[in-house]
Scaffold this motif. Structure first.
Motif, short mmCIF file in Angstrom:
data_model
loop_
_atom_site.label_atom_id
_atom_site.label_comp_id
_atom_site.label_asym_id
_atom_site.label_seq_id
_atom_site.Cartn_x
_atom_site.Cartn_y
_atom_site.Cartn_z
N TYR A 153 0.84 -1.19 0.00
CA TYR A 153 0.00 0.00 0.00
C TYR A 153 0.88 1.25 0.00
O TYR A 153 1.98 1.24 0.54
N GLN A 157 -3.07 5.11 0.91
CA GLN A 157 -3.99 3.96 0.87
C GLN A 157 -4.13 3.34 2.25
O GLN A 157 -5.22 2.98 2.67
N SER A 160 -6.44 5.20 4.52
CA SER A 160 -7.86 5.05 4.21
C SER A 160 -8.43 3.67 4.58
O SER A 160 -9.65 3.49 4.56
#
Length: 172
Positions: A153, A157, A160
């Motif tokens: 990631y 990312q 989130s």
């Protein structure tokens, strides 16, 4: 007798055994030692680490300290910090660590940095730019690239995600 029978039950070849010490033919990996310790614990026996294992534990503690107190230690590099605290050549320490842990000190350090970055990202109190500075990355892109390589990631990312896939330090 208990030590002998338990080790034989696991299929290990005993070379020598005396009070408080046993030598076996096989080289043991960490999970095998953990398995033996679990079996021995029912008899209230403990495996006492010797030599290289003590050095590896000390290195792990120093890496953890280095990552968590990086602001105070920023003027040092990791190898100098470790070498000065153990008083042995870094090449020797690096070889011992790699042989014991099946990963380099540098990769162990990166694992810890990534977990610290996850902590910062989860807390959501400082920006990625501030994290890069605190963790001594030369740029946000270098942090992002290494983070993505290690976790799959980008930092954004990860922020989130709902479950924030953090790993306990004891599992590194």
């Amino acid at each position: 007798m208990i030590v002998k029978s338990e080790l034989e039950r696991f299929g290990y070849t005993i070379i020598a055994i005396q009070l408080g010490e046993v030598e076996i033919k096989e080289e043991l990996l960490k999970h095998q030692i953990d398995e033996i310790q679990k079996a021995f614990s029912q008899f209230e026996f403990t495996i006492i680490k010797k030599g290289n294992e003590k050095v590896v534990e000390k290195i792990k503690l120093l890496v953890n300290t280095f990552v968590n107190q990086h602001d105070e230690l920023q003027h040092l590099n990791l190898s100098t910090y470790i070498q000065s605290n153990i008083n042995k050549e870094y090449n020797y320490l690096s070889n011992v660590f790699s042989e014991t842990e099946n990963k380099t000190i540098e990769h162990f350090y990166i694992d810890h940095k990534i977990e610290k970055i996850k902590e910062y990202l989860s807390d959501n109190e400082i920006s990625i730019s501030e994290i890069a500075y605190k963790m001594n990355y030369s740029s946000i892109s270098y942090l992002s690239n290494q983070y993505k390589k290690e976790t799959g990631y980008t930092p954004s990312q990860f922020k989130s995600l709902n479950d924030n896939k953090r790993v306990g330090l004891e599992n590194l």
